[in-house]
Design a protein around this motif. Structure first.
Motif, PDB file in Angstrom:
ATOM      1  N   ILE A  53      61.867  29.841  24.169  1.00 26.50           N
ATOM      2  CA  ILE A  53      61.088  29.286  25.279  1.00 26.50           C
ATOM      3  C   ILE A  53      60.598  27.902  24.870  1.00 26.50           C
ATOM      4  O   ILE A  53      59.806  27.774  23.939  1.00 26.50           O
ATOM      5  N   SER A  54      61.074  26.880  25.544  1.00 25.05           N
ATOM      6  CA  SER A  54      60.695  25.511  25.182  1.00 25.05           C
ATOM      7  C   SER A  54      59.395  25.070  25.853  1.00 25.05           C
ATOM      8  O   SER A  54      58.661  24.238  25.304  1.00 25.05           O
ATOM      9  N   ARG A  55      59.107  25.631  27.027  1.00 26.58           N
ATOM     10  CA  ARG A  55      57.877  25.268  27.737  1.00 26.58           C
ATOM     11  C   ARG A  55      57.467  26.417  28.646  1.00 26.58           C
ATOM     12  O   ARG A  55      58.315  27.053  29.263  1.00 26.58           O
ATOM     13  N   SER A  56      56.180  26.661  28.699  1.00 28.14           N
ATOM     14  CA  SER A  56      55.659  27.709  29.575  1.00 28.14           C
ATOM     15  C   SER A  56      54.435  27.174  30.306  1.00 28.14           C
ATOM     16  O   SER A  56      53.491  26.693  29.674  1.00 28.14           O
ATOM     17  N   ILE A  57      54.471  27.240  31.621  1.00 26.87           N
ATOM     18  CA  ILE A  57      53.327  26.840  32.444  1.00 26.87           C
ATOM     19  C   ILE A  57      52.806  28.081  33.157  1.00 26.87           C
ATOM     20  O   ILE A  57      53.537  28.765  33.869  1.00 26.87           O
ATOM     21  N   SER A  58      51.539  28.357  32.914  1.00 27.81           N
ATOM     22  CA  SER A  58      50.892  29.536  33.481  1.00 27.81           C
ATOM     23  C   SER A  58      49.846  29.079  34.488  1.00 27.81           C
ATOM     24  O   SER A  58      48.950  28.306  34.162  1.00 27.81           O
ATOM     25  N   GLY A  59      49.958  29.561  35.724  1.00 27.31           N
ATOM     26  CA  GLY A  59      49.007  29.198  36.775  1.00 27.31           C
ATOM     27  C   GLY A  59      48.249  30.416  37.268  1.00 27.31           C
ATOM     28  O   GLY A  59      48.849  31.452  37.558  1.00 27.31           O
ATOM     29  N   THR A  60      46.930  30.278  37.383  1.00 27.65           N
ATOM     30  CA  THR A  60      46.082  31.409  37.771  1.00 27.65           C
ATOM     31  C   THR A  60      45.116  31.017  38.877  1.00 27.65           C
ATOM     32  O   THR A  60      44.571  29.916  38.873  1.00 27.65           O
ATOM     33  N   GLY A  61      44.910  31.926  39.801  1.00 26.11           N
ATOM     34  CA  GLY A  61      43.853  31.795  40.793  1.00 26.11           C
ATOM     35  C   GLY A  61      42.814  32.878  40.562  1.00 26.11           C
ATOM     36  O   GLY A  61      43.168  34.058  40.490  1.00 26.11           O
ATOM     37  N   ILE A  62      41.556  32.486  40.397  1.00 24.10           N
ATOM     38  CA  ILE A  62      40.456  33.437  40.247  1.00 24.10           C
ATOM     39  C   ILE A  62      39.572  33.346  41.485  1.00 24.10           C
ATOM     40  O   ILE A  62      39.070  32.272  41.815  1.00 24.10           O
ATOM     41  N   ASN A  63      39.391  34.470  42.165  1.00 23.24           N
ATOM     42  CA  ASN A  63      38.479  34.504  43.306  1.00 23.24           C
ATOM     43  C   ASN A  63      37.046  34.519  42.778  1.00 23.24           C
ATOM     44  O   ASN A  63      36.577  35.542  42.283  1.00 23.24           O
ATOM     45  N   LEU A  64      36.359  33.383  42.895  1.00 15.42           N
ATOM     46  CA  LEU A  64      35.003  33.287  42.365  1.00 15.42           C
ATOM     47  C   LEU A  64      33.937  33.446  43.445  1.00 15.42           C
ATOM     48  O   LEU A  64      33.137  34.372  43.411  1.00 15.42           O
ATOM     49  N   ASN A  65      33.914  32.494  44.387  1.00 17.11           N
ATOM     50  CA  ASN A  65      32.794  32.415  45.328  1.00 17.11           C
ATOM     51  C   ASN A  65      33.188  32.643  46.787  1.00 17.11           C
ATOM     52  O   ASN A  65      32.373  32.440  47.678  1.00 17.11           O
ATOM     53  N   GLN A  66      34.419  33.048  47.033  1.00 15.18           N
ATOM     54  CA  GLN A  66      34.863  33.276  48.408  1.00 15.18           C
ATOM     55  C   GLN A  66      34.256  34.566  48.948  1.00 15.18           C
ATOM     56  O   GLN A  66      34.229  35.591  48.255  1.00 15.18           O
ATOM     57  N   THR A  67      33.770  34.531  50.172  1.00  8.81           N
ATOM     58  CA  THR A  67      33.113  35.716  50.741  1.00  8.81           C
ATOM     59  C   THR A  67      33.916  36.363  51.866  1.00  8.81           C
ATOM     60  O   THR A  67      33.630  37.487  52.252  1.00  8.81           O
ATOM     61  N   GLN A  68      34.929  35.652  52.404  1.00  8.81           N
ATOM     62  CA  GLN A  68      35.789  36.224  53.433  1.00  8.81           C
ATOM     63  C   GLN A  68      37.230  35.881  53.119  1.00  8.81           C
ATOM     64  O   GLN A  68      37.538  34.745  52.731  1.00  8.81           O
ATOM     65  N   PHE A  69      38.114  36.842  53.300  1.00  8.67           N
ATOM     66  CA  PHE A  69      39.544  36.630  53.097  1.00  8.67           C
ATOM     67  C   PHE A  69      40.251  36.888  54.413  1.00  8.67           C
ATOM     68  O   PHE A  69      40.094  37.956  55.016  1.00  8.67           O
ATOM     69  N   LEU A  70      41.032  35.904  54.851  1.00 12.96           N
ATOM     70  CA  LEU A  70      41.601  35.941  56.198  1.00 12.96           C
ATOM     71  C   LEU A  70      43.074  36.313  56.222  1.00 12.96           C
ATOM     72  O   LEU A  70      43.614  36.620  57.277  1.00 12.96           O
ATOM     73  N   SER A  71      43.752  36.263  55.059  1.00 16.20           N
ATOM     74  CA  SER A  71      45.180  36.578  55.046  1.00 16.20           C
ATOM     75  C   SER A  71      45.369  38.096  55.131  1.00 16.20           C
ATOM     76  O   SER A  71      44.415  38.864  55.148  1.00 16.20           O
ATOM     77  N   ASP A  72      46.644  38.522  55.159  1.00 14.04           N
ATOM     78  CA  ASP A  72      46.923  39.955  55.224  1.00 14.04           C
ATOM     79  C   ASP A  72      47.066  40.573  53.843  1.00 14.04           C
ATOM     80  O   ASP A  72      47.569  41.701  53.714  1.00 14.04           O
ATOM     81  N   ALA A  73      46.632  39.857  52.800  1.00 10.46           N
ATOM     82  CA  ALA A  73      46.619  40.449  51.466  1.00 10.46           C
ATOM     83  C   ALA A  73      45.790  41.729  51.512  1.00 10.46           C
ATOM     84  O   ALA A  73      44.701  41.751  52.092  1.00 10.46           O
ATOM     85  N   PRO A  74      46.268  42.826  50.936  1.00 12.11           N
ATOM     86  CA  PRO A  74      45.657  44.135  51.191  1.00 12.11           C
ATOM     87  C   PRO A  74      44.303  44.373  50.533  1.00 12.11           C
ATOM     88  O   PRO A  74      43.501  45.145  51.044  1.00 12.11           O
ATOM     89  N   ASN A  75      44.017  43.724  49.392  1.00 10.12           N
ATOM     90  CA  ASN A  75      42.838  44.175  48.652  1.00 10.12           C
ATOM     91  C   ASN A  75      42.161  43.087  47.826  1.00 10.12           C
ATOM     92  O   ASN A  75      41.794  43.321  46.668  1.00 10.12           O
ATOM     93  N   PRO A  76      41.947  41.872  48.380  1.00  7.49           N
ATOM     94  CA  PRO A  76      41.294  40.837  47.582  1.00  7.49           C
ATOM     95  C   PRO A  76      39.798  41.080  47.424  1.00  7.49           C
ATOM     96  O   PRO A  76      39.157  41.713  48.275  1.00  7.49           O
ATOM     97  N   VAL A  77      39.255  40.575  46.337  1.00  7.00           N
ATOM     98  CA  VAL A  77      37.815  40.602  46.120  1.00  7.00           C
ATOM     99  C   VAL A  77      37.451  39.391  45.282  1.00  7.00           C
ATOM    100  O   VAL A  77      38.287  38.872  44.527  1.00  7.00           O
TER     101      VAL A  77
END
Length: 245
Positions: free
Chosen positions: A125-149
């Motif tokens: 592996i010559s290069r690895s890019i790791s991207g992460t989203g952390i739900n910190l301060n969001q209070t409402q989720f509008l997409s059809d994702a089944p179980n965000p918090v």
């Protein structure tokens, strides 16, 4: 601090895409990190998008150059990111765990998602890019994702994304040094101890339908090993099985 000062972007399409472009133009130091408060085209696993309210959450990517790691062992990169996130978030609330392969869950709800993109040279592996989203301060989720918090929904507190980022990057740096030093057994054992649904029978689904199974192991390749209710061993690579919630 064992990593460069993170680069803040007011807005970007995707932190993974931005960081890849930066590295393509000129190689960046290992553990270079970019973060933003708003992505217009955030990407998740399986081609999904990542919903994030502008300014509410932490969206970041970092790069490493793990040429010491063979392509068949790339799952260790996923493990160290998941462990770092789990360690940091466990300081704020209980019941944080890793849902195979690398989602971070609070109970039965998704708190973080990670997308790792690896470039290979030969068998390494010559290069690895790791991207992460952390739900910190969001209070409402509008997409059809089944179980965000979000962390604020769990605790009722609000969080400074930059503070959380530095805590995560410190842990990633520590785990990456562990990986460089060859402590793969310790990484794998820590990962297994933090797994979601590591005890008892639970419902899964594969191409043949739903079934009950218990966790048995994670192979070095990242393959999930389950034992179904009939005692049959079943092994799955990414995307070959889903957890029924």
């Amino acid at each position: 601090m064992n990593y460069p000062e993170p680069i803040f972007l007011q807005k970007t399409t995707s932190t993974n895409t931005y960081l890849a472009g930066l590295c393509d133009r000129m190689p960046q130091p290992e553990l270079t990190c970019v973060y933003t408060s708003y992505q217009t085209s955030g990407r998740g696993q399986r081609g999904n998008s990542w919903e994030s309210e502008p300014g509410a959450n932490l969206l970041f990517s970092f790069v490493v150059y793990p040429s010491f790691l063979e392509a068949g062992r790339q799952f260790f990169l996923s493990q160290i990111t998941a462990l770092a996130l789990t360690n940091v978030l466990s300081d704020y609330t209980e019941d944080i765990c890793i849902k195979w392969p690398n989602d971070i869950y609070w109970k039965d709800k998704k708190l973080c998602g990670t997308l790792i993109e690896n470039d290979l040279t030969g068998t390494s592996i010559s290069r690895s890019i790791s991207g992460t989203g952390i739900n910190l301060n969001q209070t409402q989720f509008l997409s059809d994702a089944p179980n965000p918090v979000s962390l604020t929904q769990i605790t009722g507190q609000t969080y400074n994304p930059t503070d959380i980022l530095h805590q995560v990057m410190q842990r990633i740096s520590w785990y990456y040094r562990l990986l460089q030093d060859g402590h793969t057994t310790e990484i794998a054992e820590r990962y297994k101890r933090m797994l979601y649904r590591k005890e008892g029978l639970h419902t899964y689904r594969d191409c043949e339908g739903s079934f009950l199974a218990r966790f048995r192991d994670i192979e070095p390749s990242g393959r999930l090993v389950l034992e179904d209710s009939n005692g049959q061993c079943r092994k799955y690579l990414f995307k070959e099985v889903t957890f029924e919630l």
